[in-house]
Design a protein around this motif. Sequence first.
Motif: not given
Length: 329
Positions: A200-201, A220-221, A226-230, A252-256
Amino acid sequence: MKTPTDSERLTRELDWNLLRTFMVVVQEGSVTKGGNRLRLRQPSVSQALKRLEDRLQTQLIERSPSTFRVTPAGQHLYRECIEVYGTISRAISAGQGIEDELTGKVTVAAFSRIESDLFDRVLSQFHSLHPKVGFEINVMPSKAVRQTVLEKGAGLGICLVYDKHAKLVYEQVYRCYFGFFCGPTHPLFGQSNLKVQDLRGHSSVTFKTDQLWDALRPVALMRAHHKLDDQVTGSTSHLGEAMRMIIAGLGFGPLPVHVADAYVQSGQLWRLPPYEDTLEIDVHLVTNPNARLNRAEDAFLEFFRGELSKVPLEERTYKSGLQQRQFSD
């Protein structure tokens, strides 16, 4: 003899080049860009649009130096043009492949990027059996894949799926899991025993499908909960570009996880929580049962489905292969 109706006469006399010009201009969102694609000067394109509108007696595009808007009538005509153009293109391809030896072209619309041993094997084995068949794989966002298959612009599609269209057939190709990762310059790189709240942050990178109403809904959920999209500093529809931005330190970001493993091993990425493979994403083969496929596409689709039927889903499920010390150090 029966007198032709106005509609019949219009259908017989209409110049199909005008429809193609209109279709390209709508796709490009600009008269100038449409002309560039058609290799026509802007006045010629404008004149063609005016001729079409005069012939149909309705405005199709509102255009001015500061305005470009497709009218409801134009939107309806565009959808019909796409349908007709796709059908004609596929009919031509089908006619070109009527030979004893299988020839022709298989058109695939695909998201970026397909990481599947089974799909790689299908391509390789099919090529060995039919070396004269060509392939055209067009990379685009998953929503565009679905729309292209729906409009018969491609024989088959491979994409992420959230909401299934009633007119399409979906068959699961593989299942993978997403996780969060960061690059070497990120403050969390190299840290162990983190919790999701620790993200977060921090700035982040996202996919355009990383939305509650789209294909990466589980990701996205997780972000929303966890309020990670600010602080989103980068977004893309391309896996390679998402990885580039993450490694470069944009966030940071999502990857397979099965794709990211090799980069974790080489020190270019670091796995962040959740460490368990919980963000489940399915990849589907998408086809249109109403599309007329050419012989090559028919054969490839039959071969692809045959190989899918031989391999249980468990063997087409990709999780992280790393037993990383970072999770427990």
